[in-house]
Design a protein around this motif. Structure first.
Motif, mmCIF file in Angstrom:
data_model
loop_
_atom_site.group_PDB
_atom_site.id
_atom_site.type_symbol
_atom_site.label_atom_id
_atom_site.label_comp_id
_atom_site.label_asym_id
_atom_site.label_seq_id
_atom_site.Cartn_x
_atom_site.Cartn_y
_atom_site.Cartn_z
ATOM 1 N N ILE A 28 0.849 -1.201 0.000
ATOM 2 C CA ILE A 28 0.000 0.000 0.000
ATOM 3 C C ILE A 28 0.885 1.251 0.000
ATOM 4 O O ILE A 28 0.642 2.197 -0.745
ATOM 5 C CB ILE A 28 -0.970 -0.005 1.204
ATOM 6 N N ARG A 29 1.928 1.224 0.831
ATOM 7 C CA ARG A 29 2.857 2.358 0.883
ATOM 8 C C ARG A 29 3.501 2.575 -0.496
ATOM 9 O O ARG A 29 3.575 3.707 -0.988
ATOM 10 C CB ARG A 29 3.935 2.094 1.942
ATOM 11 N N GLY B 85 4.905 -6.164 -5.773
ATOM 12 C CA GLY B 85 4.816 -7.420 -5.013
ATOM 13 C C GLY B 85 6.183 -7.894 -4.543
ATOM 14 O O GLY B 85 6.350 -8.255 -3.375
ATOM 15 N N LEU B 86 7.153 -7.864 -5.441
ATOM 16 C CA LEU B 86 8.520 -8.278 -5.088
ATOM 17 C C LEU B 86 9.110 -7.366 -4.014
ATOM 18 O O LEU B 86 9.722 -7.837 -3.059
ATOM 19 C CB LEU B 86 9.424 -8.265 -6.323
ATOM 20 N N MET B 87 8.918 -6.074 -4.153
ATOM 21 C CA MET B 87 9.453 -5.106 -3.193
ATOM 22 C C MET B 87 8.799 -5.259 -1.818
ATOM 23 O O MET B 87 9.406 -4.955 -0.798
ATOM 24 C CB MET B 87 9.265 -3.679 -3.705
ATOM 25 N N ALA B 88 7.557 -5.743 -1.803
ATOM 26 C CA ALA B 88 6.833 -5.919 -0.540
ATOM 27 C C ALA B 88 7.131 -7.276 0.111
ATOM 28 O O ALA B 88 6.650 -7.554 1.203
ATOM 29 C CB ALA B 88 5.332 -5.768 -0.775
ATOM 30 N N GLY B 89 7.896 -8.125 -0.574
ATOM 31 C CA GLY B 89 8.299 -9.394 0.028
ATOM 32 C C GLY B 89 7.655 -10.632 -0.576
ATOM 33 O O GLY B 89 7.884 -11.739 -0.101
ATOM 34 N N ASN C 58 5.773 -14.270 -5.631
ATOM 35 C CA ASN C 58 4.794 -14.831 -6.544
ATOM 36 C C ASN C 58 3.667 -13.809 -6.734
ATOM 37 O O ASN C 58 3.074 -13.359 -5.757
ATOM 38 C CB ASN C 58 4.272 -16.141 -5.938
ATOM 39 N N ARG C 59 3.403 -13.457 -7.963
ATOM 40 C CA ARG C 59 2.397 -12.436 -8.279
ATOM 41 C C ARG C 59 0.994 -12.844 -7.790
ATOM 42 O O ARG C 59 0.246 -12.016 -7.277
ATOM 43 C CB ARG C 59 2.395 -12.195 -9.789
ATOM 44 N N GLN C 60 0.662 -14.112 -7.965
ATOM 45 C CA GLN C 60 -0.670 -14.582 -7.574
ATOM 46 C C GLN C 60 -0.856 -14.555 -6.055
ATOM 47 O O GLN C 60 -1.909 -14.171 -5.565
ATOM 48 C CB GLN C 60 -0.914 -16.000 -8.119
ATOM 49 N N VAL C 61 0.179 -14.951 -5.330
ATOM 50 C CA VAL C 61 0.118 -14.928 -3.859
ATOM 51 C C VAL C 61 -0.052 -13.477 -3.386
ATOM 52 O O VAL C 61 -0.852 -13.185 -2.502
ATOM 53 C CB VAL C 61 1.373 -15.583 -3.236
ATOM 54 N N PHE C 62 0.694 -12.563 -3.997
ATOM 55 C CA PHE C 62 0.572 -11.136 -3.682
ATOM 56 C C PHE C 62 -0.855 -10.654 -3.932
ATOM 57 O O PHE C 62 -1.483 -10.035 -3.063
ATOM 58 C CB PHE C 62 1.584 -10.329 -4.513
ATOM 59 N N HIS C 63 -1.365 -10.955 -5.105
ATOM 60 C CA HIS C 63 -2.716 -10.549 -5.502
ATOM 61 C C HIS C 63 -3.758 -11.063 -4.493
ATOM 62 O O HIS C 63 -4.592 -10.304 -4.010
ATOM 63 C CB HIS C 63 -2.993 -11.106 -6.913
ATOM 64 N N ASN C 64 -3.689 -12.358 -4.180
ATOM 65 C CA ASN C 64 -4.662 -12.969 -3.268
ATOM 66 C C ASN C 64 -4.559 -12.411 -1.853
ATOM 67 O O ASN C 64 -5.578 -12.138 -1.210
ATOM 68 C CB ASN C 64 -4.493 -14.493 -3.239
ATOM 69 N N ALA C 65 -3.337 -12.251 -1.351
ATOM 70 C CA ALA C 65 -3.139 -11.731 0.006
ATOM 71 C C ALA C 65 -3.633 -10.291 0.098
ATOM 72 O O ALA C 65 -4.275 -9.912 1.080
ATOM 73 C CB ALA C 65 -1.666 -11.819 0.387
ATOM 74 N N PHE C 66 -3.348 -9.502 -0.926
ATOM 75 C CA PHE C 66 -3.757 -8.095 -0.944
ATOM 76 C C PHE C 66 -5.278 -7.991 -0.930
ATOM 77 O O PHE C 66 -5.855 -7.220 -0.156
ATOM 78 C CB PHE C 66 -3.182 -7.394 -2.180
ATOM 79 N N GLY D 17 -9.778 -6.144 0.536
ATOM 80 C CA GLY D 17 -11.049 -6.246 -0.176
ATOM 81 C C GLY D 17 -10.931 -5.815 -1.639
ATOM 82 O O GLY D 17 -11.893 -5.896 -2.390
ATOM 83 N N LEU D 18 -9.747 -5.332 -2.017
ATOM 84 C CA LEU D 18 -9.498 -4.888 -3.387
ATOM 85 C C LEU D 18 -8.270 -5.599 -3.940
ATOM 86 O O LEU D 18 -7.388 -5.979 -3.174
ATOM 87 C CB LEU D 18 -9.211 -3.378 -3.426
ATOM 88 N N THR D 19 -8.203 -5.730 -5.250
ATOM 89 C CA THR D 19 -6.967 -6.230 -5.850
ATOM 90 C C THR D 19 -5.963 -5.075 -5.807
ATOM 91 O O THR D 19 -6.359 -3.909 -5.668
ATOM 92 C CB THR D 19 -7.185 -6.661 -7.319
ATOM 93 N N PRO D 20 -4.676 -5.364 -5.959
ATOM 94 C CA PRO D 20 -3.701 -4.269 -5.981
ATOM 95 C C PRO D 20 -4.011 -3.222 -7.054
ATOM 96 O O PRO D 20 -3.897 -2.025 -6.811
ATOM 97 C CB PRO D 20 -2.369 -4.982 -6.268
ATOM 98 N N MET D 21 -4.434 -3.670 -8.231
ATOM 99 C CA MET D 21 -4.748 -2.733 -9.317
ATOM 100 C C MET D 21 -5.978 -1.886 -8.971
ATOM 101 O O MET D 21 -5.987 -0.672 -9.216
ATOM 102 C CB MET D 21 -4.972 -3.497 -10.631
ATOM 103 N N GLU D 22 -7.000 -2.507 -8.397
ATOM 104 C CA GLU D 22 -8.184 -1.750 -7.982
ATOM 105 C C GLU D 22 -7.797 -0.701 -6.940
ATOM 106 O O GLU D 22 -8.217 0.449 -7.010
ATOM 107 C CB GLU D 22 -9.253 -2.691 -7.393
#
Length: 114
Positions: free
Chosen positions: A63-64, A80-84, A87-95, A100-105
């Motif tokens: 978010i930052r 996603g990589l910078m946040a730790g 895996n793009r999908q794991v980042f997307h799902n966790a976010f 409640g929103l995808t990273p892009m949303e």
């Protein structure tokens, strides 16, 4: 609880969560403490399990990055990589689970507010 303070310091000050290889095992090795004890402390005093704690910090970092002028133009994969996340999908799902929103949303909403 000394161990709780050490855990919090590793997350807050040292940003240990940015290490995509971080597991409760590596945390217990770093703290020279029993994995079960660390898990118990996180559950009891922080109120969640280790993966949830890890994702909470990583999502807040994302978010930052998504709202910071220097990094908000980066690709989602880079954020996603910078946040730790490694895996793009794991980042997307966790976010999405955390916000409640995808990273892009989230990015689109936050940019429309500016």
């Amino acid at each position: 609880q000394v161990l709780l303070q050490k855990i919090q310091q590793l997350f807050e000050k040292e940003k240990i969560y940015l290490d995509s290889e971080l597991t409760i095992e590596t945390l217990s090795t770093k703290l020279r403490a029993n994995r079960t004890l660390i898990s118990k402390i996180i559950n009891q005093y922080i109120g969640c399990n280790f993966p949830t704690l890890l994702n909470h910090y990583r999502v807040n970092e994302a978010i930052r990055l998504l709202t910071h002028p220097e990094t908000q133009k980066y690709k989602m994969e880079a954020i996603g990589l910078m946040a730790g996340y490694n895996n793009r999908q794991v980042f997307h799902n966790a976010f999405k689970k955390e916000t409640g929103l995808t990273p892009m949303e989230f990015k689109n909403v936050s940019q429309s507010i500016d």
